[in-house]
Motif scaffolding. Sequence first.
Motif, short mmCIF file in Angstrom:
data_model
loop_
_atom_site.label_atom_id
_atom_site.label_comp_id
_atom_site.label_asym_id
_atom_site.label_seq_id
_atom_site.Cartn_x
_atom_site.Cartn_y
_atom_site.Cartn_z
N LEU A 1 14.16 -27.76 -41.25
CA LEU A 1 14.52 -26.95 -42.40
C LEU A 1 14.23 -25.50 -42.06
O LEU A 1 13.17 -25.19 -41.50
CB LEU A 1 13.71 -27.36 -43.64
N MET B 1 18.46 -38.27 -41.64
CA MET B 1 18.29 -37.21 -42.63
C MET B 1 19.22 -37.46 -43.81
O MET B 1 20.42 -37.67 -43.64
CB MET B 1 18.61 -35.85 -42.01
N VAL C 1 20.30 -35.63 -47.36
CA VAL C 1 20.22 -34.32 -47.99
C VAL C 1 20.95 -34.32 -49.32
O VAL C 1 22.04 -34.90 -49.45
CB VAL C 1 20.85 -33.24 -47.07
N GLU D 1 24.40 -29.13 -39.38
CA GLU D 1 23.71 -28.28 -40.36
C GLU D 1 24.30 -28.47 -41.75
O GLU D 1 25.51 -28.58 -41.94
CB GLU D 1 23.83 -26.80 -39.97
N VAL E 1 14.72 -33.07 -37.12
CA VAL E 1 15.32 -32.55 -38.34
C VAL E 1 14.52 -31.30 -38.70
O VAL E 1 13.29 -31.35 -38.81
CB VAL E 1 15.26 -33.57 -39.49
N VAL F 1 15.43 -33.02 -49.21
CA VAL F 1 15.72 -33.69 -47.95
C VAL F 1 14.72 -34.82 -47.76
O VAL F 1 13.52 -34.64 -48.00
CB VAL F 1 15.62 -32.72 -46.75
N SER G 1 18.42 -24.18 -45.30
CA SER G 1 19.36 -25.08 -44.63
C SER G 1 18.58 -26.19 -43.94
O SER G 1 17.39 -26.05 -43.64
CB SER G 1 20.18 -24.31 -43.58
N ALA G 2 19.26 -27.30 -43.70
CA ALA G 2 18.66 -28.44 -43.00
C ALA G 2 19.56 -28.81 -41.84
O ALA G 2 20.79 -28.86 -41.98
CB ALA G 2 18.49 -29.63 -43.94
#
Length: 252
Positions: A115, A95, A97, A214, A113, A221, A207-208
């Motif tokens: 979101l 991931m 970001v 996190e 992953v 992303v 948020s991811a």
Amino acid sequence: MQIAIVASETDAAQTAAKALAERYDAVAPREADVIVALGGDGFMLRTLHQYLDLGKSFYGLKLGRVGFLMNQFRDNDLLARIKRTHPATLHPLEMRVTTSNGEETQALAFNEVALLRQTNQAAHVQVTLNSEVKLEELVCDGILVSTPAGSTAYNLSAHGPILPLDANVLALTPISPFRPRRWRGAILPHTTRVGFHALDPRKRPISATADFREVRDVLKVEVSQSREHAVRLLFDPEHNLEERILDEQFTP
């Protein structure tokens, strides 16, 4: 064969770890051939992340609530059991970001992953595959990309497909989608680069999460399967991961 013993913080896991370490002359993880993890799936995920760079094999013993990645706990014949195991090689997702303030973060995920909306308002997300826009606007609580190993976890709870371990595909699954109403996700080649862009990050922050890592207030992303990283999990013949994933599709 030299083994290392690591355990979750529960009393049961700590007690078992002490007994096994004494019985089998356990060594430090860096010196071991196999790292034996005592706990549940959450602890196994943390163990994989912690010792990924050592290039060791991992064998889990279930002493937690969830044990899909674990074997049944028994405190005898441990070395003989490990010698009979079937290996499963897992490649994590990577991931990448970018947050609303321009910070960049990378993290790995062996399960998924995801979101997620940060407030009570639905997230508005644009979805791209290999830089090509596939959904101009997805209105949802969230969306996730899952590995085959993680497809029976959060992905399944979100009504995503269960993926065979050797299928070389990923699951793209929306979480409570509102628009488009009939879109239920997609199965993607494992080489796909999945992109997400927050369309209204100030009013509808997102948020991811990569497994348990996190990042909040994300702007965009990108998710892809890492071919540079891999771990080998060991499973008893009667509890190999491929059979568990297959059997899960027939569980009422």
